[in-house]
Design a protein around this motif. Structure first.
Motif, PDB file in Angstrom:
ATOM      1  N   MET A 125       4.064   7.945  17.887  1.00 52.67           N
ATOM      2  CA  MET A 125       3.711   8.241  16.514  1.00 52.67           C
ATOM      3  C   MET A 125       2.252   7.842  16.303  1.00 52.67           C
ATOM      4  N   ASN A 126       1.571   8.625  15.548  1.00 56.11           N
ATOM      5  CA  ASN A 126       0.169   8.400  15.269  1.00 56.11           C
ATOM      6  C   ASN A 126       0.006   7.216  14.314  1.00 56.11           C
ATOM      7  N   ASP A 127      -0.824   6.240  14.708  1.00 55.88           N
ATOM      8  CA  ASP A 127      -1.040   5.062  13.853  1.00 55.88           C
ATOM      9  C   ASP A 127      -1.668   5.421  12.516  1.00 55.88           C
ATOM     10  N   ASP A 128      -2.388   6.539  12.443  1.00 57.71           N
ATOM     11  CA  ASP A 128      -2.993   6.959  11.172  1.00 57.71           C
ATOM     12  C   ASP A 128      -1.925   7.215  10.111  1.00 57.71           C
ATOM     13  N   VAL A 129      -0.793   7.759  10.520  1.00 55.83           N
ATOM     14  CA  VAL A 129       0.290   8.044   9.579  1.00 55.83           C
ATOM     15  C   VAL A 129       0.835   6.735   9.010  1.00 55.83           C
TER      16      VAL A 129
ATOM     17  N   GLN B 277       0.760   5.403   5.113  1.00 57.61           N
ATOM     18  CA  GLN B 277       1.947   4.933   4.405  1.00 57.61           C
ATOM     19  C   GLN B 277       1.678   3.560   3.792  1.00 57.61           C
ATOM     20  N   ARG B 278       1.036   2.676   4.541  1.00 53.37           N
ATOM     21  CA  ARG B 278       0.696   1.347   4.014  1.00 53.37           C
ATOM     22  C   ARG B 278      -0.243   1.460   2.818  1.00 53.37           C
ATOM     23  N   GLU B 279      -1.178   2.411   2.877  1.00 51.36           N
ATOM     24  CA  GLU B 279      -2.119   2.614   1.769  1.00 51.36           C
ATOM     25  C   GLU B 279      -1.378   3.092   0.513  1.00 51.36           C
ATOM     26  N   LEU B 280      -0.420   3.996   0.685  1.00 50.91           N
ATOM     27  CA  LEU B 280       0.365   4.470  -0.458  1.00 50.91           C
ATOM     28  C   LEU B 280       1.189   3.344  -1.070  1.00 50.91           C
TER      29      LEU B 280
ATOM     30  N   GLU C 198       1.934  -0.761  -5.404  1.00 49.16           N
ATOM     31  CA  GLU C 198       2.036  -2.172  -5.758  1.00 49.16           C
ATOM     32  C   GLU C 198       0.897  -2.595  -6.684  1.00 49.16           C
ATOM     33  N   ASP C 199      -0.295  -2.067  -6.452  1.00 43.77           N
ATOM     34  CA  ASP C 199      -1.436  -2.376  -7.325  1.00 43.77           C
ATOM     35  C   ASP C 199      -1.215  -1.857  -8.746  1.00 43.77           C
ATOM     36  N   ALA C 200      -0.406  -0.804  -8.871  1.00 42.89           N
ATOM     37  CA  ALA C 200      -0.110  -0.228 -10.186  1.00 42.89           C
ATOM     38  C   ALA C 200       1.080  -0.911 -10.853  1.00 42.89           C
ATOM     39  N   GLY C 201       1.609  -1.968 -10.215  1.00 41.04           N
ATOM     40  CA  GLY C 201       2.692  -2.729 -10.824  1.00 41.04           C
ATOM     41  C   GLY C 201       4.088  -2.325 -10.392  1.00 41.04           C
ATOM     42  N   TRP C 202       4.204  -1.464  -9.390  1.00 43.51           N
ATOM     43  CA  TRP C 202       5.500  -1.026  -8.902  1.00 43.51           C
ATOM     44  C   TRP C 202       5.967  -1.953  -7.780  1.00 43.51           C
ATOM     45  N   ASP C 203       7.273  -2.144  -7.673  1.00 41.59           N
ATOM     46  CA  ASP C 203       7.890  -2.919  -6.600  1.00 41.59           C
ATOM     47  C   ASP C 203       8.493  -1.914  -5.620  1.00 41.59           C
ATOM     48  N   VAL C 204       7.870  -1.750  -4.455  1.00 39.93           N
ATOM     49  CA  VAL C 204       8.364  -0.798  -3.458  1.00 39.93           C
ATOM     50  C   VAL C 204       9.587  -1.412  -2.785  1.00 39.93           C
ATOM     51  N   THR C 205      10.711  -0.709  -2.882  1.00 38.53           N
ATOM     52  CA  THR C 205      11.968  -1.244  -2.368  1.00 38.53           C
ATOM     53  C   THR C 205      12.418  -0.588  -1.070  1.00 38.53           C
ATOM     54  N   GLU C 206      11.887   0.592  -0.761  1.00 42.46           N
ATOM     55  CA  GLU C 206      12.300   1.281   0.451  1.00 42.46           C
ATOM     56  C   GLU C 206      11.226   2.271   0.876  1.00 42.46           C
TER      57      GLU C 206
END
Length: 70
Positions: A1-5, A9-12, A17-25
């Motif tokens: 798998m390409n590390d760029d992908v 995903q980490r950037e998204l 999270e910066d917008a106040g959302w709690d990423v659960t999955e």
């Protein structure tokens, strides 16, 4: 798998999270293109996040809902 992908995903996740959302999955799928003339792989990112909504207007506000609990 390409590390760029994975980096994207980490950037998204970070943006949410910066917008106040709690990423659960998170789910990341990389697969061959379904188009027969295209050899490029494609990716799908699925993120599930939750955010508590503030109670700025209270029960009497314009946004009061009969479905709201508490």
């Amino acid at each position: 798998m390409n590390d760029d992908v994975l980096d994207e995903q980490r950037e998204l996740v970070s943006l949410l999270e910066d917008a106040g959302w709690d990423v659960t999955e998170t789910e990341l799928s990389v697969y061959e293109s379904p188009w027969e003339n295209d050899d490029s792989p494609e990716a799908t990112v699925t993120l599930t996040a939750r955010k508590l909504l503030g109670d700025d207007d209270g029960e009497d506000g314009d946004d009061a809902s009969e479905f709201r609990i508490g």
